[in-house]
Design a protein around this motif. Structure first.
Motif, PDB file in Angstrom:
ATOM      1  N   GLY A 190     -11.031  60.185  25.080  1.00  0.00           N
ATOM      2  CA  GLY A 190      -9.620  60.553  25.133  1.00  0.00           C
ATOM      3  C   GLY A 190      -9.315  61.698  26.068  1.00  0.00           C
ATOM      4  N   GLY A 191     -10.321  62.178  26.799  1.00  0.00           N
ATOM      5  CA  GLY A 191     -10.119  63.276  27.728  1.00  0.00           C
ATOM      6  C   GLY A 191     -10.520  64.624  27.177  1.00  0.00           C
ATOM      7  N   PHE A 192     -10.896  64.667  25.885  1.00  0.00           N
ATOM      8  CA  PHE A 192     -11.306  65.923  25.259  1.00  0.00           C
ATOM      9  C   PHE A 192     -12.819  66.055  25.421  1.00  0.00           C
ATOM     10  CE2 PHE A 192      -7.370  64.604  23.408  1.00  0.00           C
ATOM     11  CZ  PHE A 192      -6.643  65.764  23.182  1.00  0.00           C
ATOM     12  N   THR A 193     -13.223  66.354  26.646  1.00  0.00           N
ATOM     13  CA  THR A 193     -14.635  66.307  27.019  1.00  0.00           C
ATOM     14  C   THR A 193     -15.435  67.480  26.478  1.00  0.00           C
ATOM     15  OG1 THR A 193     -14.071  67.396  29.106  1.00  0.00           O
ATOM     16  CG2 THR A 193     -14.155  64.981  29.103  1.00  0.00           C
ATOM     17  N   SER A 194     -14.774  68.564  26.122  1.00  0.00           N
ATOM     18  CA  SER A 194     -15.471  69.743  25.603  1.00  0.00           C
ATOM     19  C   SER A 194     -14.517  70.531  24.730  1.00  0.00           C
ATOM     20  CB  SER A 194     -15.988  70.624  26.744  1.00  0.00           C
ATOM     21  OG  SER A 194     -14.907  71.147  27.501  1.00  0.00           O
ATOM     22  N   ILE A 195     -15.064  71.440  23.948  1.00  0.00           N
ATOM     23  CA  ILE A 195     -14.222  72.275  23.085  1.00  0.00           C
ATOM     24  C   ILE A 195     -13.304  73.191  23.906  1.00  0.00           C
ATOM     25  CG2 ILE A 195     -14.267  74.138  21.367  1.00  0.00           C
ATOM     26  CD1 ILE A 195     -16.636  72.816  20.084  1.00  0.00           C
ATOM     27  N   PRO A 196     -13.796  73.854  24.987  1.00  0.00           N
ATOM     28  CA  PRO A 196     -12.868  74.653  25.796  1.00  0.00           C
ATOM     29  C   PRO A 196     -11.705  73.839  26.351  1.00  0.00           C
ATOM     30  CG  PRO A 196     -15.116  75.254  26.304  1.00  0.00           C
ATOM     31  CD  PRO A 196     -15.197  74.065  25.406  1.00  0.00           C
ATOM     32  N   ARG A 197     -11.974  72.606  26.794  1.00  0.00           N
ATOM     33  CA  ARG A 197     -10.885  71.773  27.316  1.00  0.00           C
ATOM     34  C   ARG A 197      -9.932  71.376  26.187  1.00  0.00           C
ATOM     35  NH1 ARG A 197      -9.382  69.251  31.776  1.00  0.00           N
ATOM     36  NH2 ARG A 197      -8.407  67.178  31.679  1.00  0.00           N
ATOM     37  N   SER A 198     -10.475  71.153  25.014  1.00  0.00           N
ATOM     38  CA  SER A 198      -9.638  70.827  23.864  1.00  0.00           C
ATOM     39  C   SER A 198      -8.794  72.032  23.449  1.00  0.00           C
ATOM     40  CB  SER A 198     -10.513  70.371  22.697  1.00  0.00           C
ATOM     41  OG  SER A 198     -11.284  69.234  23.065  1.00  0.00           O
ATOM     42  N   ILE A 199      -9.367  73.236  23.537  1.00  0.00           N
ATOM     43  CA  ILE A 199      -8.602  74.460  23.243  1.00  0.00           C
ATOM     44  C   ILE A 199      -7.471  74.619  24.253  1.00  0.00           C
ATOM     45  CG2 ILE A 199      -8.744  76.980  23.200  1.00  0.00           C
ATOM     46  CD1 ILE A 199     -11.562  76.699  22.074  1.00  0.00           C
ATOM     47  N   TYR A 200      -7.744  74.309  25.519  1.00  0.00           N
ATOM     48  CA  TYR A 200      -6.690  74.343  26.539  1.00  0.00           C
ATOM     49  C   TYR A 200      -5.551  73.414  26.152  1.00  0.00           C
ATOM     50  CZ  TYR A 200      -4.417  72.254  30.605  1.00  0.00           C
ATOM     51  OH  TYR A 200      -3.502  71.721  31.459  1.00  0.00           O
ATOM     52  N   TRP A 201      -5.882  72.202  25.693  1.00  0.00           N
ATOM     53  CA  TRP A 201      -4.842  71.270  25.253  1.00  0.00           C
ATOM     54  C   TRP A 201      -4.064  71.848  24.075  1.00  0.00           C
ATOM     55  CZ3 TRP A 201      -4.509  69.277  20.323  1.00  0.00           C
ATOM     56  CH2 TRP A 201      -3.500  68.334  20.119  1.00  0.00           C
ATOM     57  N   ALA A 202      -4.764  72.469  23.116  1.00  0.00           N
ATOM     58  CA  ALA A 202      -4.105  73.035  21.945  1.00  0.00           C
ATOM     59  C   ALA A 202      -3.133  74.146  22.339  1.00  0.00           C
ATOM     60  CB  ALA A 202      -5.148  73.565  20.962  1.00  0.00           C
ATOM     61  N   ILE A 203      -3.538  74.991  23.300  1.00  0.00           N
ATOM     62  CA  ILE A 203      -2.651  76.075  23.760  1.00  0.00           C
ATOM     63  C   ILE A 203      -1.415  75.499  24.433  1.00  0.00           C
ATOM     64  CG2 ILE A 203      -2.461  78.014  25.363  1.00  0.00           C
ATOM     65  CD1 ILE A 203      -5.430  78.560  24.871  1.00  0.00           C
ATOM     66  N   VAL A 204      -1.620  74.512  25.294  1.00  0.00           N
ATOM     67  CA  VAL A 204      -0.493  73.890  26.000  1.00  0.00           C
ATOM     68  C   VAL A 204       0.451  73.213  25.018  1.00  0.00           C
ATOM     69  CG1 VAL A 204       0.113  72.046  27.606  1.00  0.00           C
ATOM     70  CG2 VAL A 204      -1.758  73.601  28.154  1.00  0.00           C
ATOM     71  N   THR A 205      -0.109  72.590  23.988  1.00  0.00           N
ATOM     72  CA  THR A 205       0.708  71.895  22.991  1.00  0.00           C
ATOM     73  C   THR A 205       1.454  72.867  22.101  1.00  0.00           C
ATOM     74  OG1 THR A 205      -0.871  70.067  22.986  1.00  0.00           O
ATOM     75  CG2 THR A 205       0.666  70.182  21.143  1.00  0.00           C
ATOM     76  N   MET A 206       0.765  73.907  21.621  1.00  0.00           N
ATOM     77  CA  MET A 206       1.411  74.872  20.715  1.00  0.00           C
ATOM     78  C   MET A 206       2.527  75.630  21.405  1.00  0.00           C
ATOM     79  SD  MET A 206      -0.242  77.865  18.357  1.00  0.00           S
ATOM     80  CE  MET A 206      -0.443  76.831  16.926  1.00  0.00           C
ATOM     81  N   THR A 207       2.372  75.922  22.682  1.00  0.00           N
ATOM     82  CA  THR A 207       3.414  76.644  23.411  1.00  0.00           C
ATOM     83  C   THR A 207       4.533  75.720  23.882  1.00  0.00           C
ATOM     84  OG1 THR A 207       2.109  76.425  25.446  1.00  0.00           O
ATOM     85  CG2 THR A 207       1.844  78.449  24.187  1.00  0.00           C
TER      86      THR A 207
END
Length: 282
Positions: A190-207
């Motif tokens: 799904g594109g969530f290749t690593s935890i840091p990249r997933s955290i980046y998605w979470a930050i972008v989504t939460m903001t």
């Protein structure tokens, strides 16, 4: 028989210099006269034009086609700013203090890159720092009265720093946890290749920015994303509320001023001054 005029004395030169420096100081450093305001307005226009020239030079097509014209204009602006800097040093009552001040350093940095470009190619791009000189516009339009409000905001931010720090820790913990969960749920497919990249998605989504470069594909992942989005809308208002509450409190405290010594910032329920002990007026 012709009578030659006596040469001008050193006193006349010193008198001329003594009258010139205050006049230049009033024009260059003050904006409470028509000449001073006109000087600053012209200076702002020149600063904007010089920054615009630097920006145009960075565009490959324009920079190559009009290189000579832009190069000449840049040197004209640099010479003008150099003359202005020298005049500021000459007319200032304390040249050393001006040279080490914020605007003095900015004024110097505004001219150095062009001279450095003769030795180091490309350093003229640093001239965009001239944009900082536009801060003088606050002096021209008499916006210094807003500095008091700026100090109040800064004080409110300083008083709220612990609450905001706790808030940021909670947000950071949330995005780390949700990012780790999304990495487990979605995975690399799904594109969530690593935890840091997933955290980046979470930050972008939460903001609530939502770039859309990574999107969950599974139902569970979409549920987590929806919860994070809803949480994001509620989270946006928290820092604003913290700072606003602190500013209201400081305003109430500032209104309680001691009639005896004039000391401000008393607690809303205080009955006596915490400095001189006099009774406060409600």
């Amino acid at each position: 028989m012709t009578v030659s005029k006596p040469p001008e004395s050193a006193d006349s030169h010193s008198a001329l210099s003594g009258a010139l420096r205050p006049a230049l100081y009033k024009i260059i450093f003050k904006a409470d006269s028509p000449a001073g305001k006109a000087f600053d307005v012209i200076l702002l226009v020149v600063i904007i034009c010089s920054v615009f020239v630097v920006m145009l030079e960075s565009v490959s097509g324009i920079g190559l086609r009009y290189h000579r014209i832009l190069y000449i204009l840049e040197w004209i602006f640099t010479v003008l700013f150099t003359i202005e800097y020298i005049l500021r040093l000459y007319s200032s009552p304390r040249p050393g203090k001006y040279a080490h001040s914020f605007f003095g350093v900015i004024d110097l940095l505004a001219v150095i890159p062009t001279y450095l470009s003769v030795i180091f190619s490309g350093s003229q791009m640093l001239l965009v720092i001239r944009i900082f000189r536009l801060l003088r516009i606050f002096r021209i339009f008499k916006l210094t009265r807003y500095l008091g409000e700026a100090r109040a905001l800064r004080a409110a931010l300083a008083q709220s720093r612990y609450k905001i720090s706790v808030f940021l820790v909670v947000i950071l913990s949330t995005v780390v946890i949700v990012g780790a969960l999304m990495h487990l749920v979605e995975g690399a497919a799904g594109g969530f290749t690593s935890i840091p990249r997933s955290i980046y998605w979470a930050i972008v989504t939460m903001t609530t920015v939502g770039y859309g470069d990574i999107t969950p594909q599974t139902p569970l992942g979409q549920i987590l994303a929806a919860l994070l989005m809803i949480m994001g809308y509620g989270v946006i208002a928290v820092p604003t509320g913290i700072v606003s509450a602190e500013m209201v409190l400081r305003k109430k405290m500032g209104a309680r001023t001691c009639p005896n010594c004039g000391h401000p910032d008393h607690e809303p329920d205080a009955a006596f001054c915490n400095k001189c002990g006099s009774r406060l007026v409600n």
